[in-house]
Design a protein around this motif. Structure first.
Motif, short mmCIF file in Angstrom:
data_model
loop_
_atom_site.label_atom_id
_atom_site.label_comp_id
_atom_site.label_asym_id
_atom_site.label_seq_id
_atom_site.Cartn_x
_atom_site.Cartn_y
_atom_site.Cartn_z
N ALA A 1 0.82 -1.21 0.00
CA ALA A 1 0.00 0.00 0.00
C ALA A 1 0.86 1.26 0.00
O ALA A 1 0.47 2.29 -0.55
N ALA A 2 2.03 1.18 0.62
CA ALA A 2 2.89 2.36 0.73
C ALA A 2 3.37 2.85 -0.62
O ALA A 2 3.74 4.02 -0.76
N SER A 3 3.37 1.97 -1.63
CA SER A 3 3.88 2.36 -2.95
C SER A 3 2.79 2.37 -4.02
O SER A 3 3.09 2.31 -5.20
N ALA A 4 1.52 2.45 -3.62
CA ALA A 4 0.42 2.45 -4.59
C ALA A 4 0.51 3.69 -5.47
O ALA A 4 0.52 4.81 -4.96
N PRO A 5 0.52 3.53 -6.81
CA PRO A 5 0.69 4.70 -7.69
C PRO A 5 -0.62 5.39 -8.04
O PRO A 5 -0.60 6.51 -8.55
N THR A 6 -1.76 4.73 -7.83
CA THR A 6 -3.05 5.33 -8.18
C THR A 6 -4.04 5.14 -7.03
O THR A 6 -3.85 4.29 -6.16
N ALA A 7 -5.10 5.92 -7.07
CA ALA A 7 -6.13 5.80 -6.04
C ALA A 7 -6.79 4.43 -6.10
O ALA A 7 -7.12 3.84 -5.07
N GLY A 8 -6.99 3.89 -7.32
CA GLY A 8 -7.61 2.58 -7.46
C GLY A 8 -6.79 1.47 -6.80
O GLY A 8 -7.34 0.59 -6.12
N LEU A 9 -5.48 1.50 -7.01
CA LEU A 9 -4.62 0.47 -6.40
C LEU A 9 -4.54 0.65 -4.88
O LEU A 9 -4.44 -0.34 -4.15
N LEU A 10 -4.59 1.89 -4.42
CA LEU A 10 -4.59 2.10 -2.96
C LEU A 10 -5.88 1.55 -2.35
O LEU A 10 -5.85 0.93 -1.28
N ILE A 11 -7.00 1.73 -3.04
CA ILE A 11 -8.26 1.16 -2.55
C ILE A 11 -8.17 -0.36 -2.52
O ILE A 11 -8.62 -1.02 -1.57
N ALA A 12 -7.57 -0.97 -3.57
CA ALA A 12 -7.42 -2.43 -3.60
C ALA A 12 -6.56 -2.92 -2.43
O ALA A 12 -6.85 -3.95 -1.82
N ALA A 13 -5.48 -2.18 -2.14
CA ALA A 13 -4.63 -2.56 -1.00
C ALA A 13 -5.39 -2.45 0.31
O ALA A 13 -5.25 -3.29 1.20
N ARG A 14 -6.23 -1.44 0.42
CA ARG A 14 -7.04 -1.28 1.63
C ARG A 14 -8.02 -2.45 1.78
O ARG A 14 -8.33 -2.89 2.88
#
Length: 511
Positions: free
Chosen positions: A105-118
């Motif tokens: 999650a610390a290196s998520a490049p987009t909002a979509g990938l950050l949501i997936a990590a969450r």
């Protein structure tokens, strides 16, 4: 309906835990500390995330909500799995996965990938939380010791919230926003080392069966209802939102019917026939809605409207977090003499006063009224959470501690979702309705400003004077008007929790 908890006076005469039990409590506080730090840090990191990843208003809410939504949907399932396969085992698996996904999650490049990590953090987090509370039930059999252990456990949430702004503020001032996720690694490594040595394994001798259909029904009930609430809060009443809500309610009814008909249900619905259990669950839920909703909009007000740095904004909220901790520990000796249907409503009166202070002193009065308001709010929430958590565990048989803990944590995480979705959505809606874009503002800047306060902040600072000041003054004024209305709604939620406590928590005084 039975109002008395299942625990009798034998709980006071049960064997007392020794030093190893208290060291185990310290270990079990680590994941609790982590979850609360994570929630608070993310609230403070949201302005920088909004600037770096440029999420839409809906994506910004999902960055916050994806984790507690998945967590709430899986807590009952993971609690049942812990009862069957071992609560310590689930704790260790969850800790390993949580640490690994936090690094991603610390290196998520987009909002979509950050949501997936969450989402994945919610999956592994669901293994952590029921295990910690249910293990306390098996470690501390003596009722006095258990009550104190639960107070300490509950205070870990507040301690993490108090520590989160300071640590998060330091990280955000010196490193990129992704650093706030990496703090999970040094917290969970000691847990993975110490838990096998100090925490005894425990499980239900007659666990509920693993029922894939019940698992799917529980998630199909939870997710659509919360999604509908988010939709109503952001977009207002819509046919699609009503359809989601109706679908979730139908799935919930099917889940309950399946549990009632099963010889060995995944979740024992008889727990909800106990007045103290159901009442404590509702008090937990509404208290967390009020607290998390406050922590959603106040950091934005401190950082963006008042211009404070993340570190200083975090320090401004520390007194309130400390008030939650002190109140949670102080209420333990009081609860031995005063029944819960008196203690909890009286405590929540403080929280109502805190929200009223926010409603009428925020606009144009600087940071001090917010600090005082959060201290008063925290006194009520800290005391109510300690009593309600102890009643939830005491009202359930020891063999069902995992299921009872899972329901308690479901209420907590659902409250976190609703706090952000409802109160966050309301303040967003009022912000958009009250925002008047000054003439001369470019179309792209106006569109970004209408989405979120962070969008207005970014757009305004890309303009030259006098357009910069005009846009930002309009955005700040619109946001502050939304804070007033949202605070009054938060006060109404706390009043509701107090009424429920007075009616349902009429358990006999434990002597």
């Amino acid at each position: 309906m039975t109002n008395a908890p299942s625990t009798d006076t034998a709980g006071f005469n049960a064997p007392r835990a020794g030093a190893r039990g208290w060291f185990a409590l310290v270990v079990l506080m680590l994941p609790v500390l982590l979850v609360s730090v994570d929630n608070t840090v993310l609230s403070f990191a949201l302005p920088e995330i909004a600037i770096a990843l440029a999420p839409s208003g809906a994506e910004q809410l999902w960055i916050i909500d994806a984790y507690p939504l998945v967590l709430a949907g899986l807590l009952v399932t993971m609690g049942t799995l812990g009862d069957r396969f071992g609560r310590r085992r689930m704790l260790l698996i969850g800790a390993t996965g949580f640490a690994a996904v936090s690094a991603l999650a610390a290196s998520a490049p987009t909002a979509g990938l950050l949501i997936a990590a969450r989402v994945m953090l919610g999956f592994f987090g669901a293994m952590l939380m029921p295990s910690t509370l249910s293990l306390l039930r098996s470690i501390f059999q003596n009722l006095d010791q258990r009550r104190m252990a639960i107070a300490v456990w509950a205070s870990a949430f507040s301690a993490g919230s108090a520590l989160g702004p300071i640590v998060g503020g330091f990280l955000l001032e010196h490193f990129a926003w992704g650093s706030v996720f990496l703090i999970a690694v040094p917290v969970l490594i000691p847990l993975l080392i110490a838990a096998p040595l100090l925490v005894p394994e425990s499980r239900d001798p007659a666990p509920g069966r693993i029922d894939p259909i019940s698992i799917l029904l529980s998630m199909a009930a939870m997710i659509p209802v919360v999604y509908a609430i988010k939709s109503f809060a952001v977009d207002g009443p819509t046919l699609a939102g009503a359809a989601w809500a109706l679908g979730g309610i139908i799935m919930g009814v099917l889940f309950v019917r399946r549990q009632l008909r099963a010889p060995i249900p995944m979740l024992d619905m008889a727990l909800f026939r106990r007045g103290t259990f159901s009442g404590a669950i509702l008090v937990n839920l509404l208290s967390v809605v009020a607290l998390v909703g406050f922590l959603y909009f106040v950091p934005q007000h401190l950082q963006l409207v008042l211009g404070m740095s993340p570190m200083m904004a975090g320090l401004a909220l520390v007194p309130g977090m400390l008030a939650v901790i002190v109140a949670g520990l102080t209420v333990v000796p009081i609860s031995r003499r005063v029944p819960p249907h008196v203690v909890v409503p009286v405590a929540l009166v403080f929280s109502v006063i805190g929200y009223i202070l926010v409603a009428f002193t925020t606009e144009g009065h600087g940071v001090l009224p917010l600090v005082v308001a959060f201290v008063v709010l925290g006194i009520g929430i800290g005391a109510a959470e300690t009593i309600s958590n102890e009643l939830i565990l005491s009202s359930a048989p020891a063999s069902k501690a995992g299921a009872a803990s899972a329901v308690s944590e479901t209420a907590y995480e659902l409250g976190a979702v609703l706090g952000t979705a409802v109160l966050g959505g309301i303040i967003t809606a009022f912000y958009r309705g009250a925002l008047v874009i000054p003439e001369g503002i470019p179309t792209a800047a106006a569109s970004a400003a209408r989405e979120t306060l962070a969008g207005a902040y970014t757009s305004a600072h890309q303009l030259s004077e006098p357009l910069r000041s005009a846009l930002w003054d309009a955005a700040a004024s619109a946001f502050e008007s939304g804070v007033t209305v949202t605070a009054l709604i938060g006060a109404a939620l706390v009043v509701t929790a107090g009424v429920i406590a007075a009616v349902t928590l009429r358990a006999p005084r434990l002597r």
